[in-house]
Design a protein around this motif. Structure first.
Motif, PDB file in Angstrom:
ATOM      1  N   ASN A 335       8.425  -3.323  -1.524  1.00 23.81           N
ATOM      2  CA  ASN A 335       9.806  -2.940  -1.672  1.00 23.81           C
ATOM      3  C   ASN A 335      10.090  -2.018  -0.502  1.00 23.81           C
ATOM      4  OD1 ASN A 335      12.386  -3.040  -2.832  1.00 23.81           O
ATOM      5  ND2 ASN A 335      12.034  -1.279  -4.192  1.00 23.81           N
ATOM      6  N   SER A 336       9.816  -2.417   0.806  1.00 24.02           N
ATOM      7  CA  SER A 336      10.347  -1.448   1.835  1.00 24.02           C
ATOM      8  C   SER A 336      11.151  -2.168   2.900  1.00 24.02           C
ATOM      9  CB  SER A 336       8.901  -0.863   2.285  1.00 24.02           C
ATOM     10  OG  SER A 336       9.002  -0.403   3.556  1.00 24.02           O
ATOM     11  N   VAL A 337      12.261  -1.616   3.317  1.00 27.95           N
ATOM     12  CA  VAL A 337      12.873  -2.341   4.028  1.00 27.95           C
ATOM     13  C   VAL A 337      12.444  -2.279   5.431  1.00 27.95           C
ATOM     14  CG1 VAL A 337      15.149  -2.139   5.480  1.00 27.95           C
ATOM     15  CG2 VAL A 337      15.087  -1.700   2.894  1.00 27.95           C
ATOM     16  N   SER A 338      11.442  -1.183   5.898  1.00 23.92           N
ATOM     17  CA  SER A 338      10.993  -1.225   7.194  1.00 23.92           C
ATOM     18  C   SER A 338       9.872  -2.180   7.348  1.00 23.92           C
ATOM     19  CB  SER A 338      10.334   0.187   7.500  1.00 23.92           C
ATOM     20  OG  SER A 338       9.529   0.351   6.395  1.00 23.92           O
ATOM     21  N   ILE A 339       9.439  -2.581   6.279  1.00 21.00           N
ATOM     22  CA  ILE A 339       8.121  -3.605   6.288  1.00 21.00           C
ATOM     23  C   ILE A 339       8.843  -5.120   5.973  1.00 21.00           C
ATOM     24  CG2 ILE A 339       6.257  -4.615   5.218  1.00 21.00           C
ATOM     25  CD1 ILE A 339       5.522  -1.880   4.528  1.00 21.00           C
ATOM     26  N   CYS A 340       9.936  -5.194   5.206  1.00 29.18           N
ATOM     27  CA  CYS A 340      10.167  -6.470   4.654  1.00 29.18           C
ATOM     28  C   CYS A 340      11.515  -6.735   5.415  1.00 29.18           C
ATOM     29  CB  CYS A 340      10.411  -6.462   3.473  1.00 29.18           C
ATOM     30  SG  CYS A 340       9.246  -6.023   2.126  1.00 29.18           S
ATOM     31  N   GLY A 341      12.286  -5.806   6.058  1.00 24.27           N
ATOM     32  CA  GLY A 341      13.586  -6.144   6.522  1.00 24.27           C
ATOM     33  C   GLY A 341      14.463  -6.794   5.780  1.00 24.27           C
ATOM     34  N   SER A 342      15.269  -7.863   6.008  1.00 24.47           N
ATOM     35  CA  SER A 342      16.583  -8.342   5.338  1.00 24.47           C
ATOM     36  C   SER A 342      15.825  -9.110   3.884  1.00 24.47           C
ATOM     37  CB  SER A 342      17.447  -9.380   6.030  1.00 24.47           C
ATOM     38  OG  SER A 342      16.673 -10.257   6.606  1.00 24.47           O
ATOM     39  N   THR A 343      14.637  -9.258   3.918  1.00 26.61           N
ATOM     40  CA  THR A 343      14.228 -10.035   2.794  1.00 26.61           C
ATOM     41  C   THR A 343      13.426  -9.190   1.600  1.00 26.61           C
ATOM     42  OG1 THR A 343      12.159 -10.479   3.939  1.00 26.61           O
ATOM     43  CG2 THR A 343      13.809 -12.158   4.253  1.00 26.61           C
ATOM     44  N   THR A 344      13.811  -7.947   1.628  1.00 26.23           N
ATOM     45  CA  THR A 344      13.215  -6.940   0.477  1.00 26.23           C
ATOM     46  C   THR A 344      13.730  -7.189  -0.675  1.00 26.23           C
ATOM     47  OG1 THR A 344      13.504  -5.312   2.331  1.00 26.23           O
ATOM     48  CG2 THR A 344      13.163  -4.598  -0.128  1.00 26.23           C
ATOM     49  N   PRO A 345      12.884  -7.199  -1.756  1.00 26.58           N
ATOM     50  CA  PRO A 345      11.565  -7.141  -1.600  1.00 26.58           C
ATOM     51  C   PRO A 345      10.681  -8.520  -0.880  1.00 26.58           C
ATOM     52  CG  PRO A 345      11.993  -7.647  -3.824  1.00 26.58           C
ATOM     53  CD  PRO A 345      13.125  -7.452  -3.385  1.00 26.58           C
ATOM     54  N   CYS A 346       9.539  -8.232  -0.508  1.00 26.61           N
ATOM     55  CA  CYS A 346       8.779  -9.131   0.128  1.00 26.61           C
ATOM     56  C   CYS A 346       7.322  -9.262  -0.167  1.00 26.61           C
ATOM     57  CB  CYS A 346       9.000  -9.409   1.727  1.00 26.61           C
ATOM     58  SG  CYS A 346       8.130  -7.854   2.292  1.00 26.61           S
ATOM     59  N   ILE A 347       6.580 -10.247   0.009  1.00 27.66           N
ATOM     60  CA  ILE A 347       5.208 -10.239  -0.198  1.00 27.66           C
ATOM     61  C   ILE A 347       4.323 -10.190   1.212  1.00 27.66           C
ATOM     62  CG2 ILE A 347       5.126 -11.599  -2.419  1.00 27.66           C
ATOM     63  CD1 ILE A 347       4.527 -13.903  -0.968  1.00 27.66           C
ATOM     64  N   ARG A 348       3.342  -9.455   0.929  1.00 26.34           N
ATOM     65  CA  ARG A 348       2.152  -9.051   2.115  1.00 26.34           C
ATOM     66  C   ARG A 348       0.914  -9.211   1.594  1.00 26.34           C
ATOM     67  NH1 ARG A 348       6.369 -10.382   3.855  1.00 26.34           N
ATOM     68  NH2 ARG A 348       7.532  -9.442   5.906  1.00 26.34           N
ATOM     69  N   THR A 349      -0.257  -9.453   2.358  1.00 30.42           N
ATOM     70  CA  THR A 349      -1.416  -9.336   2.141  1.00 30.42           C
ATOM     71  C   THR A 349      -2.245  -8.169   2.815  1.00 30.42           C
ATOM     72  OG1 THR A 349      -3.647 -10.210   1.437  1.00 30.42           O
ATOM     73  CG2 THR A 349      -2.443 -11.174   3.187  1.00 30.42           C
ATOM     74  N   PHE A 350      -3.199  -7.425   2.100  1.00 29.88           N
ATOM     75  CA  PHE A 350      -4.010  -6.543   2.802  1.00 29.88           C
ATOM     76  C   PHE A 350      -5.163  -7.197   3.340  1.00 29.88           C
ATOM     77  CE2 PHE A 350      -0.956  -3.452   0.459  1.00 29.88           C
ATOM     78  CZ  PHE A 350      -0.889  -2.429   1.381  1.00 29.88           C
ATOM     79  N   THR A 351      -5.383  -6.787   4.399  1.00 32.32           N
ATOM     80  CA  THR A 351      -6.892  -7.121   5.001  1.00 32.32           C
ATOM     81  C   THR A 351      -8.052  -7.001   3.950  1.00 32.32           C
ATOM     82  OG1 THR A 351      -6.325  -6.943   7.247  1.00 32.32           O
ATOM     83  CG2 THR A 351      -8.660  -7.135   6.744  1.00 32.32           C
ATOM     84  N   SER A 352      -7.937  -5.719   3.048  1.00 31.66           N
ATOM     85  CA  SER A 352      -9.006  -5.606   2.250  1.00 31.66           C
ATOM     86  C   SER A 352      -8.920  -6.325   1.196  1.00 31.66           C
ATOM     87  CB  SER A 352      -8.751  -4.028   1.807  1.00 31.66           C
ATOM     88  OG  SER A 352      -7.596  -3.708   1.145  1.00 31.66           O
ATOM     89  N   ASP A 353      -7.901  -6.828   0.636  1.00 31.74           N
ATOM     90  CA  ASP A 353      -7.542  -7.935  -0.435  1.00 31.74           C
ATOM     91  C   ASP A 353      -8.232  -9.289   0.096  1.00 31.74           C
ATOM     92  OD1 ASP A 353      -6.721  -5.973  -2.190  1.00 31.74           O
ATOM     93  OD2 ASP A 353      -4.503  -6.155  -1.596  1.00 31.74           O
ATOM     94  N   SER A 354      -7.936  -9.581   1.172  1.00 38.58           N
ATOM     95  CA  SER A 354      -8.717 -10.852   1.688  1.00 38.58           C
ATOM     96  C   SER A 354     -10.000 -10.812   1.758  1.00 38.58           C
ATOM     97  CB  SER A 354      -7.912 -11.147   3.241  1.00 38.58           C
ATOM     98  OG  SER A 354      -6.689 -11.334   3.091  1.00 38.58           O
ATOM     99  N   LEU A 355     -10.747  -9.431   2.052  1.00 40.97           N
ATOM    100  CA  LEU A 355     -11.913  -9.302   2.110  1.00 40.97           C
ATOM    101  C   LEU A 355     -12.775  -9.309   0.606  1.00 40.97           C
ATOM    102  CD1 LEU A 355     -12.477  -6.636   4.830  1.00 40.97           C
ATOM    103  CD2 LEU A 355     -13.741  -8.970   4.886  1.00 40.97           C
ATOM    104  N   ARG A 356     -12.061  -8.643   0.046  1.00 42.93           N
ATOM    105  CA  ARG A 356     -12.530  -8.992  -1.583  1.00 42.93           C
ATOM    106  C   ARG A 356     -12.778 -10.230  -2.092  1.00 42.93           C
ATOM    107  NH1 ARG A 356      -9.749  -4.662  -5.542  1.00 42.93           N
ATOM    108  NH2 ARG A 356      -7.979  -5.394  -4.579  1.00 42.93           N
ATOM    109  N   ALA A 357     -11.567 -11.145  -1.502  1.00 37.12           N
ATOM    110  CA  ALA A 357     -11.399 -12.409  -2.232  1.00 37.12           C
ATOM    111  C   ALA A 357     -12.620 -13.257  -1.355  1.00 37.12           C
ATOM    112  CB  ALA A 357      -9.853 -13.014  -1.900  1.00 37.12           C
ATOM    113  N   LEU A 358     -12.983 -13.029  -0.246  1.00 36.95           N
ATOM    114  CA  LEU A 358     -13.847 -13.944   0.483  1.00 36.95           C
ATOM    115  C   LEU A 358     -15.256 -13.470  -0.073  1.00 36.95           C
ATOM    116  CD1 LEU A 358     -12.931 -13.281   4.097  1.00 36.95           C
ATOM    117  CD2 LEU A 358     -13.018 -15.478   3.006  1.00 36.95           C
TER     118      LEU A 358
END
Length: 398
Positions: A335-358
């Motif tokens: 829920n960050s305009v600086s990350i999501c821009g005009s589509t706030t809120p948005c979804i993103r994934t952290f590299t660490s969560d991808s690693l845990r899933a792998l």
């Protein structure tokens, strides 16, 4: 043993392996490549050579990690670092040497991390450790246990020696321990980063980069047009979808989802919250891999990807209509305009969560015949392979 893999947002047709962001991913990338890639490549070659056979198809999807920088306008969470202590720790980091004996200095990337931490408070980072891990496929059960225990001991030692962890709830610091990757993730303050860079067991501290869901050329990438896979159905195989989750209740996926997981993060500095059931940071129970709320733009992405890979119906089906699906939801809500821009809120994934899933998918290899892992993720814009990128080759511990 597979060769080191370089980061490239766009790969050539001959590279049907798995690419990752940096050396943090070294062991798990090597394990997945050694265990799954030979089957995928062999089956893909068979598909191209014998198109009318009834042998099941094994899909060779590609996992591509791309790093992006993020900023936020959130106010600082932790107090500023004492200037004398900061200067002293920075001097120590400049004097240390890396795993290969080369002089190591506080780089521009480190200074950017420090600036961000000073502004926002605790920011998500990945701490790479100075240790060499053998691929678990080369160890017996006893060796696997010993190696994991040694890694856990090193992770805990580094954490225990951080001044900020004294008397604090480590769970509140967003600590994520990896079992097969020589690293751990945490939400670090400026003081933490400086202390970590000066620690003798730490190889590097890097941003826990975030990525977006991408899907532009999945079927062309695997050569799936013009009936290339006609007669191959994927029966007896499973495709792992590490994405925004899968709507397993959709008729397209009836009785197809055989395992589920969720890895998501709560990061106050980024106004990020977990999308796992109950707001937990990880889960492998039934229902964990369900798609995130469709009210958030992009939360249907994983269902779309799963449909392309292995959806099945009377009228239209995916590439491998008889393959099973392992669904892992790895995105968080921002829920960050600086990350999501005009589509706030948005979804993103952290590299660490991808690693845990792998790592979880790797553990499932003994109970499921996993032919491929799909990670339709990315960031930035590249029109050609970035073979000249300065990102280092992946190798265990360095």
């Amino acid at each position: 043993m597979s060769r080191p893999i370089r980061l490239s947002p766009k790969i050539s047709e001959t590279d049907h392996g798995f690419r990752t962001l940096n050396s943090t991913d070294s062991v798990i990338a090597r394990e997945i490549t050694m265990t799954i890639r030979p089957k995928a490549q062999k089956a893909l070659n068979a598909v191209r050579q014998v198109k009318n056979s009834s042998t099941a198809v094994t899909l060779a999807f590609v996992a591509v990690f791309a790093a992006i920088s993020t900023t936020s306008a959130n106010s600082a969470i932790d107090p500023s670092v004492d200037s004398n202590k900061s200067a002293e720790l920075e001097t120590k980091t400049e004097q240390r040497t890396d795993l290969h004996g080369m002089p190591s200095k506080t780089t521009e990337a480190h200074r950017a991390l420090l600036d961000q931490a000073q502004s926002l408070g605790r920011i998500p980072v990945i701490v790479k450790l100075k240790t060499w891990l053998q691929p678990e496929s080369m160890l017996d059960d006893s060796g696997i246990v010993q190696q994991r225990e040694a890694l856990s001991t090193m992770q805990q030692r580094v954490l225990d020696e951080l001044s900020s962890t004294s008397g604090r709830d480590q769970a509140a610091m967003g600590i994520k321990r990896f079992a097969m990757s020589p690293a751990f993730a945490m939400q670090a303050s400026e003081t933490d980063i400086l202390e970590l860079l000066a620690h003798p067991d730490v190889l590097d501290v890097v941003e826990d980069s975030i990525m977006l869901p991408f899907l532009t050329q999945s079927v062309p990438l695997i050569g799936g047009f013009d009936g290339a896979f006609r007669g191959y159905t994927g029966k007896g195989q499973a495709v792992a979808i590490l994405d925004t989750g899968v709507d397993k209740n959709h008729p397209f996926f009836k009785d197809k989802v055989v395992a589920e997981a969720c890895y998501s993060s709560n990061v106050p500095a980024y106004n990020a919250t977990s999308l796992c059931p109950g707001g937990v940071s990880e889960s492998t129970t039934s229902g964990s891999g369900i798609n995130c709320p469709v009210s958030l733009t992009g939360c249907d992405h994983g269902t779309h990807v799963a449909g392309i890979a292995a959806g099945r119906s009377d009228g239209i089906s995916g590439v491998a209509k008889d393959a099973d699906i392992i669904a892992a939801q790895i995105f968080s809500r921002f829920n960050s305009v600086s990350i999501c821009g005009s589509t706030t809120p948005c979804i993103r994934t952290f590299t660490s969560d991808s690693l845990r899933a792998l790592e979880q998918i790797y553990l499932l290899r003994t109970s499921h015949s996993i032919a491929a892992i799909n990670m339709s993720l990315g960031s930035g814009a590249f029109t050609d392979p970035c073979d000249d990128d300065s990102s280092p080759n992946i190798s265990p511990g360095g």
